[in-house]
Design a protein around this motif. Sequence first.
Motif, PDB file in Angstrom:
ATOM      1  N   LEU A 146       8.422   4.714   5.331  1.00 10.45           N
ATOM      2  CA  LEU A 146       7.515   5.244   4.306  1.00 10.45           C
ATOM      3  C   LEU A 146       6.722   4.108   3.650  1.00 10.45           C
ATOM      4  CD1 LEU A 146       6.625   7.760   2.631  1.00 10.45           C
ATOM      5  CD2 LEU A 146       8.459   7.153   1.037  1.00 10.45           C
ATOM      6  N   VAL A 147       7.402   3.037   3.285  1.00  9.35           N
ATOM      7  CA  VAL A 147       6.770   1.906   2.601  1.00  9.35           C
ATOM      8  C   VAL A 147       5.764   1.203   3.515  1.00  9.35           C
ATOM      9  CG1 VAL A 147       7.286  -0.404   1.695  1.00  9.35           C
ATOM     10  CG2 VAL A 147       8.616   1.555   0.924  1.00  9.35           C
ATOM     11  N   GLU A 148       6.087   1.100   4.804  1.00  9.79           N
ATOM     12  CA  GLU A 148       5.179   0.425   5.749  1.00  9.79           C
ATOM     13  C   GLU A 148       3.808   1.090   5.793  1.00  9.79           C
ATOM     14  OE1 GLU A 148       7.339   0.502   9.436  1.00  9.79           O
ATOM     15  OE2 GLU A 148       8.442  -1.337   8.959  1.00  9.79           O
ATOM     16  N   LYS A 149       3.754   2.386   5.549  1.00  8.54           N
ATOM     17  CA  LYS A 149       2.498   3.141   5.637  1.00  8.54           C
ATOM     18  C   LYS A 149       1.655   3.051   4.366  1.00  8.54           C
ATOM     19  CE  LYS A 149       4.680   6.487   8.692  1.00  8.54           C
ATOM     20  NZ  LYS A 149       5.175   7.861   8.818  1.00  8.54           N
ATOM     21  N   LYS A 150       2.229   2.527   3.303  1.00 10.45           N
ATOM     22  CA  LYS A 150       1.544   2.510   2.008  1.00 10.45           C
ATOM     23  C   LYS A 150       0.857   1.167   1.780  1.00 10.45           C
ATOM     24  CE  LYS A 150       3.283   6.530   0.936  1.00 10.45           C
ATOM     25  NZ  LYS A 150       2.503   7.717   0.869  1.00 10.45           N
ATOM     26  N   ALA A 151      -0.464   1.197   1.690  1.00 14.47           N
ATOM     27  CA  ALA A 151      -1.244  -0.031   1.511  1.00 14.47           C
ATOM     28  C   ALA A 151      -1.082  -0.620   0.111  1.00 14.47           C
ATOM     29  CB  ALA A 151      -2.715   0.245   1.792  1.00 14.47           C
ATOM     30  N   HIS A 152      -0.804   0.196  -0.884  1.00 12.09           N
ATOM     31  CA  HIS A 152      -0.738  -0.275  -2.270  1.00 12.09           C
ATOM     32  C   HIS A 152       0.590  -0.952  -2.617  1.00 12.09           C
ATOM     33  CE1 HIS A 152       1.180   3.667  -2.495  1.00 12.09           C
ATOM     34  NE2 HIS A 152       1.802   3.231  -3.574  1.00 12.09           N
TER      35      HIS A 152
END
Length: 142
Positions: A45-51
């Motif tokens: 999940l975190v890998e997909k979040k740019a922010h």
Amino acid sequence: CEKGKKRANEIFDNHKLIKIDGKEYGPVWVEKIWDETLAKKIKLLVEKKAHISQETKKIIQQIYDEAKIESFLFYDIHNISHVKKTGNTPQFEKIIENLKLSGFKASRTHFSDKGIRTNAEQSDVERIYDTTQKEIAEKKRR
């Protein structure tokens, strides 16, 4: 309440006294402390979040790596270096690599920049530490 008593007994049964180097410690939790499936979901999940910062992503990766190791202990490599009086501490990544090459699981800890979590015994960690130290010394002489 019988349900509360049963749950309390289950929790109590998951704590034991442990011996390390002839000394007894505890009681400590001896059941699984990591949920690898949850850690993997969070990591993906975190890998997909740019922010989300790279530092946060690095910590999540370390937690995921640790979750794959069935050990509640970790080793402070600087402490081993201090006890052995070896001077320079070998690179953690090289120690981890050598632990893995020796058939152990190993990872940096997410809560200590001086810690390595592994399923290796302390004697194995110290032996691999010594081997890594010798490898570095040989490379410097070349």
